[in-house]
Design a protein around this motif. Structure first.
Motif, PDB file in Angstrom:
ATOM      1  N   LEU A  57       0.737  -1.037  -0.041  1.00 42.60           N
ATOM      2  CA  LEU A  57      -0.050   0.118   0.098  1.00 42.60           C
ATOM      3  C   LEU A  57       0.771   1.152   0.082  1.00 42.60           C
ATOM      4  N   ALA A  58       2.017   1.376   0.835  1.00 45.57           N
ATOM      5  CA  ALA A  58       2.639   2.326   0.754  1.00 45.57           C
ATOM      6  C   ALA A  58       3.424   2.703  -0.411  1.00 45.57           C
ATOM      7  N   ASP A  59       3.839   1.721  -1.124  1.00 49.10           N
ATOM      8  CA  ASP A  59       4.449   1.797  -2.391  1.00 49.10           C
ATOM      9  C   ASP A  59       3.637   2.339  -3.682  1.00 49.10           C
ATOM     10  N   TRP A  60       2.251   1.693  -3.473  1.00 53.45           N
ATOM     11  CA  TRP A  60       1.244   1.808  -4.312  1.00 53.45           C
ATOM     12  C   TRP A  60       0.931   3.550  -4.165  1.00 53.45           C
ATOM     13  N   TYR A  61       0.847   3.910  -2.987  1.00 52.82           N
ATOM     14  CA  TYR A  61       0.571   5.368  -2.626  1.00 52.82           C
ATOM     15  C   TYR A  61       1.704   6.308  -3.537  1.00 52.82           C
ATOM     16  N   ALA A  62       2.914   5.965  -3.063  1.00 52.61           N
ATOM     17  CA  ALA A  62       4.096   6.767  -3.580  1.00 52.61           C
ATOM     18  C   ALA A  62       4.085   6.581  -5.099  1.00 52.61           C
ATOM     19  N   VAL A  63       3.759   5.602  -5.621  1.00 48.45           N
ATOM     20  CA  VAL A  63       3.899   5.557  -7.214  1.00 48.45           C
ATOM     21  C   VAL A  63       2.962   6.408  -7.778  1.00 48.45           C
ATOM     22  N   THR A  64       1.644   6.171  -7.110  1.00 52.45           N
ATOM     23  CA  THR A  64       0.554   6.821  -7.919  1.00 52.45           C
ATOM     24  C   THR A  64       0.717   8.415  -7.437  1.00 52.45           C
ATOM     25  N   ALA A  65       1.206   8.816  -6.359  1.00 51.78           N
ATOM     26  CA  ALA A  65       1.332  10.359  -6.171  1.00 51.78           C
ATOM     27  C   ALA A  65       2.201  10.969  -7.047  1.00 51.78           C
ATOM     28  N   LEU A  66       3.188  10.163  -7.695  1.00 58.08           N
ATOM     29  CA  LEU A  66       4.083  10.870  -8.651  1.00 58.08           C
ATOM     30  C   LEU A  66       3.273  11.408  -9.787  1.00 58.08           C
ATOM     31  N   PHE A  67       2.247  10.720 -10.186  1.00 58.96           N
ATOM     32  CA  PHE A  67       1.398  10.973 -11.470  1.00 58.96           C
ATOM     33  C   PHE A  67       0.021  11.666 -11.319  1.00 58.96           C
ATOM     34  N   ARG A  68      -0.577  11.476 -10.141  1.00 60.70           N
ATOM     35  CA  ARG A  68      -1.937  12.029 -10.107  1.00 60.70           C
ATOM     36  C   ARG A  68      -2.261  11.649  -8.346  1.00 60.70           C
ATOM     37  N   GLN A  69      -3.487  12.157  -7.873  1.00 64.61           N
ATOM     38  CA  GLN A  69      -3.965  12.268  -6.635  1.00 64.61           C
ATOM     39  C   GLN A  69      -4.523  10.538  -6.701  1.00 64.61           C
ATOM     40  N   PRO A  70      -4.179   9.757  -5.495  1.00 64.72           N
ATOM     41  CA  PRO A  70      -4.689   8.342  -5.231  1.00 64.72           C
ATOM     42  C   PRO A  70      -6.197   8.295  -5.535  1.00 64.72           C
ATOM     43  N   LEU A  71      -6.573   7.296  -6.097  1.00 73.92           N
ATOM     44  CA  LEU A  71      -7.861   6.940  -6.328  1.00 73.92           C
ATOM     45  C   LEU A  71      -8.921   7.998  -7.170  1.00 73.92           C
ATOM     46  N   TYR A  72      -8.145   8.646  -7.999  1.00 70.00           N
ATOM     47  CA  TYR A  72      -8.506   9.576  -8.926  1.00 70.00           C
ATOM     48  C   TYR A  72      -9.613  10.615  -8.252  1.00 70.00           C
ATOM     49  N   ILE A  73      -9.149  10.895  -6.907  1.00 69.60           N
ATOM     50  CA  ILE A  73      -9.951  12.038  -6.129  1.00 69.60           C
ATOM     51  C   ILE A  73      -9.713  13.357  -6.827  1.00 69.60           C
ATOM     52  N   PRO A  74     -10.919  14.143  -7.229  1.00 73.36           N
ATOM     53  CA  PRO A  74     -10.735  15.375  -7.915  1.00 73.36           C
ATOM     54  C   PRO A  74      -9.900  16.296  -6.867  1.00 73.36           C
ATOM     55  N   GLU A  75      -9.181  16.921  -7.536  1.00 71.32           N
ATOM     56  CA  GLU A  75      -8.415  17.925  -6.778  1.00 71.32           C
ATOM     57  C   GLU A  75      -9.207  19.027  -5.918  1.00 71.32           C
ATOM     58  N   GLU A  76     -10.214  19.370  -6.803  1.00 70.18           N
ATOM     59  CA  GLU A  76     -11.261  20.556  -6.533  1.00 70.18           C
ATOM     60  C   GLU A  76     -11.865  20.336  -5.176  1.00 70.18           C
ATOM     61  N   LYS A  77     -12.206  18.938  -4.986  1.00 69.13           N
ATOM     62  CA  LYS A  77     -12.711  18.408  -3.509  1.00 69.13           C
ATOM     63  C   LYS A  77     -12.169  18.346  -2.555  1.00 69.13           C
ATOM     64  N   ILE A  78     -10.922  17.536  -2.656  1.00 66.44           N
ATOM     65  CA  ILE A  78      -9.964  17.253  -1.693  1.00 66.44           C
ATOM     66  C   ILE A  78      -8.498  17.358  -2.193  1.00 66.44           C
ATOM     67  N   LYS A  79      -7.818  18.345  -1.621  1.00 63.43           N
ATOM     68  CA  LYS A  79      -6.372  18.445  -2.128  1.00 63.43           C
ATOM     69  C   LYS A  79      -5.477  17.821  -1.179  1.00 63.43           C
ATOM     70  N   ILE A  80      -4.970  16.587  -1.602  1.00 61.17           N
ATOM     71  CA  ILE A  80      -3.987  15.993  -0.707  1.00 61.17           C
ATOM     72  C   ILE A  80      -2.392  16.796  -1.165  1.00 61.17           C
ATOM     73  N   PRO A  81      -1.771  16.885  -0.188  1.00 63.54           N
ATOM     74  CA  PRO A  81      -0.449  17.443  -0.322  1.00 63.54           C
ATOM     75  C   PRO A  81       0.716  16.550  -0.894  1.00 63.54           C
ATOM     76  N   HIS A  82       1.552  17.009  -1.629  1.00 69.24           N
ATOM     77  CA  HIS A  82       2.547  16.107  -2.386  1.00 69.24           C
ATOM     78  C   HIS A  82       2.047  15.221  -3.101  1.00 69.24           C
ATOM     79  N   THR A  83       1.146  15.219  -3.974  1.00 66.42           N
ATOM     80  CA  THR A  83       0.633  14.292  -4.752  1.00 66.42           C
ATOM     81  C   THR A  83       0.574  15.014  -5.950  1.00 66.42           C
ATOM     82  N   ALA A  84       0.328  14.146  -7.237  1.00 67.88           N
ATOM     83  CA  ALA A  84       0.509  14.686  -8.521  1.00 67.88           C
ATOM     84  C   ALA A  84       1.508  15.353  -8.731  1.00 67.88           C
ATOM     85  N   ILE A  85       2.874  15.042  -8.560  1.00 67.08           N
ATOM     86  CA  ILE A  85       4.023  15.723  -8.438  1.00 67.08           C
ATOM     87  C   ILE A  85       4.502  16.057  -9.778  1.00 67.08           C
TER      88      ILE A  85
END
Length: 655
Positions: free
Chosen positions: A276-304
């Motif tokens: 799970l940790a590596d899934w989150y890290a890899v996904t965060a490079l390209f997008r917000q995890p679970l395709y959560i819209p940034e307008e609704k919930i902005k997770i820091p240090h994602t979609a790098i």
């Protein structure tokens, strides 16, 4: 009520029941084929058209000529007014990013020869109506235009040009009204369109461009293979994580304890955490995890990558400038790459020689089709200003005289002149006598005075009766003199002629007044309209003759060019000294260019990356390295599980 606009075959934009007018069977077949295209194919057709007529690398707004031609294209693609309006609206918006399609195969890979023919008719119609020579030149020289023309013969291209010329007529007022109303609609809907595009970009299954990206995937087998490989790697990594979770749940709730039960629980729990940790890290490079819209919930240090694309591009550009585009690195690379040998091997290939020959012929064809009035004007200015200023006329004339006076040239010239004189005297007796009879009757004329003087010297009085006798005597004396000059190599006339030539040569070299007169004479000669017309005629005849030869693939000049290209390749490959010399020169030249322009190259890299769409950039990078990143997830799951076992054993021994 929207004004009616009639397209290339007379189809109304508004009247669904309108009948085509003034067309032939080819027009009907063309219209039928284009209107049977699916909606995505119609959009791809428009993209291909826009890509050719907008060859600039930077996005350009549609000008009036482009809008007029686009209206005609849309009128052929659809008979429904709403459909046409939608296509026009979409095309006007799409034109601002059309430059991002860089490869010809992305724009034209799906187009068969018949559609290419229809597309070329639209493009030639645009070229016929466009007044910008610079834009025409860029279009004709572009790779996309050449890609379209490659399958057609010169005769077929000529026929398509005629079709385009016949079909490019349009009603100006109707087109202008249509453009105004379309632009008005687009302006009103611009904010809605931007909002819709923004929402589309945030959807999981929607690409930045609804048509371009599917086109890339469909037309690029390698890209399709990479996407499939990435999907498989994701399935394996996710499947392993799900398997660990299933084993943990089964052992926790359903399976009774047994020897090793704790080790399995520790392994699966730690494996889930690592996966799970590596899934989150890899996904965060390209997008917000679970395709959560940034307008609704902005997770820091994602979609790098999308967010820091510009910074990454800047750092990459600086790295290229500081570590690659430096003198030592460039020289080292060039030193180990025998450029001239590679070029020579490439040129020796008959197919490559034919390709270069064909490209050269295309340049000549384009050059002949352009308006050469400016070129001829520049040629005349060079002729009258630059050449007249830079060529010392006295030295040029002195060089000519030097050639004439050398060896036996003077004697040959005199021989030819005497023979020419004898031939003219013998062949024009009656014409000369008629001239004398006509002018001898004019009282007080210079000619009568001259003839009377001649008659007195030879003992004849001038009368109508003895004119023949006087001319016969003169003719005899002249022919005798010419024969003496011709037969006597040491005749005084010959000696005098040689002396005069040497005297003129000396004056031209040393006499400044004569040199000045010579320069003035050359300038007058080059400025003479007759001379300039001669050079213009010579240029046009040479151009047309060269064009005719180059357009014939079986012509001697085409075969000679191909042979010479291959000979150059053989010379480069076989002559080590020549290769060494050229490699040294090329190395110095390329190094100087690269090092001196490293800042511009670095800036070009940075600016290009800035223009990339963030989401598309992230997807492209993920496509390249995503498979390896999925193995990081797999390794994280396995390593996490092993560490869980280690911790379990250590804590168990402690207790």
């Amino acid at each position: 009520m929207r004004p009616e606009y009639k397209g290339r075959v007379g189809i109304s934009l508004i009247d669904n029941n309108a009948e085509p007018v003034d067309h032939n069977m080819d027009d009907l077949n063309r219209t039928t084929r284009l209107r049977r295209l699916s909606a995505p194919e119609k959009r791809r057709f428009i993209i291909a058209f826009l890509k050719v007529i907008m060859p600039d690398s930077q996005p350009q707004p549609l000008g009036q000529d482009e809008k007029d031609c686009l209206l005609r294209v849309v009128s052929d693609l659809s008979i429904l007014p709403d459909d046409r309006q939608e296509l026009l609206h979409w095309a006007f918006v799409k034109s601002t990013i059309i430059s991002e399609i860089s490869e010809a195969k992305q724009a034209f890979g799906w187009v068969d020869k018949e559609l290419k023919k229809y597309l070329l008719i639209d493009i030639f119609a645009y070229l016929d109506t466009n007044n910008g020579r610079s834009r025409k030149g860029k279009i004709i020289a572009s790779d996309h235009f050449k890609e379209l023309c490659r399958e057609f013969t010169d005769d077929e291209i000529s026929s398509l040009r005629k079709d385009a010329n016949r079909e490019s007529h349009k009603t100006e007022e109707e087109i202008k009204k249509e453009i105004v109303e379309v632009e008005s609609d687009i302006k009103q809907n611009e904010e809605i369109q931007i909002s819709e595009d923004s929402n589309d970009r945030n959807e999981k299954t929607t690409s930045r461009s609804n048509d371009e990206k599917p086109d890339q995937d469909e037309d690029d087998p390698h890209r399709m293979k990479m996407k499939e490989s990435l999907r498989k790697a994701k399935r394996v990594a996710t499947g392993l994580l799900v398997a660990m979770a299933a084993m943990f749940i089964a052992h926790y709730f359903f399976i009774p304890e047994y020897l090793g039960h704790g080790i399995v629980m520790a392994f699966t729990a730690a494996a889930m955490i690592g996966g799970l940790a590596d899934w989150y890290a890899v996904t965060a490079l390209f997008r917000q995890p679970l395709y959560i819209p940034e307008e609704k919930i902005k997770i820091p240090h994602t979609a790098i990558i999308p967010k820091r694309k510009d910074e990454i591009g800047k750092e990459l550009a600086n790295f290229v400038k500081d570590k690659i585009l430096v003198k030592d690195v460039v020289e080292e690379q060039l030193r180990h790459s025998d450029l001239t040998h590679l070029v020579g091997e490439w040129l020796q290939d008959e197919a490559n020689a034919k390709r270069l020959d064909r490209d050269f012929s295309e340049i000549i064809k384009w050059f002949r089709s352009t308006d050469s009035s400016e070129l001829l004007g520049g040629f005349k200015r060079i002729l009258t200003e630059k050449i007249a200023q830079r060529i010392p006329a006295n030295k040029a004339l002195a060089a000519i005289i030097d050639v004439l006076a050398s060896g036996n040239n003077t004697q040959v010239i005199i021989d030819e002149l005497t023979q020419f004189g004898l031939h003219q005297i013998e062949g024009n007796r009656e014409a000369i006598l008629n001239f004398i009879r006509k002018n001898i009757k004019k009282e007080g004329g210079w000619f009568k005075k001259m003839m009377r003087s001649i008659g007195e010297k030879i003992g004849f009085g001038i009368t109508d009766e003895n004119i023949d006798a006087i001319y016969t005597e003169i003719e005899s004396k002249c022919k005798q003199l010419l024969r003496e000059i011709r037969n006597d190599q040491e005749h005084p006339v010959r000696i005098e002629f040689n002396n005069r030539l040497r005297s003129w040569h000396e004056k031209l070299i040393n006499d400044k007044s004569v040199a000045k007169k010579s320069d003035h004479l050359l300038g007058e000669f080059l400025r003479n309209e007759t001379v300039q017309d001669f050079f213009q005629s010579l240029w046009e005849k040479t151009r047309d003759a060269l064009y005719a030869e180059l357009m014939d693939e079986s012509s001697d000049i085409r075969r000679s060019i191909e042979r010479e290209i291959q000979n150059i390749g053989k010379k480069l490959s076989g002559d080590a000294n020549l290769r060494k010399s050229l490699n040294n020169w090329l190395g110095e030249f390329i190094t100087k260019i690269v090092v001196n322009h490293s800042d511009q190259i670095s800036k070009a890299i940075s600016d290009t990356i800035k223009k990339w769409d963030p989401k598309t950039t992230a997807e492209s990078i993920e496509l390249q390295i995503g498979r390896d990143l999925q193995w990081i997830r797999i390794n994280g799951t396995v390593v996490g599980g092993l560490i869980g076992i280690l911790i379990y054993l250590l804590t168990g021994f402690h207790h």
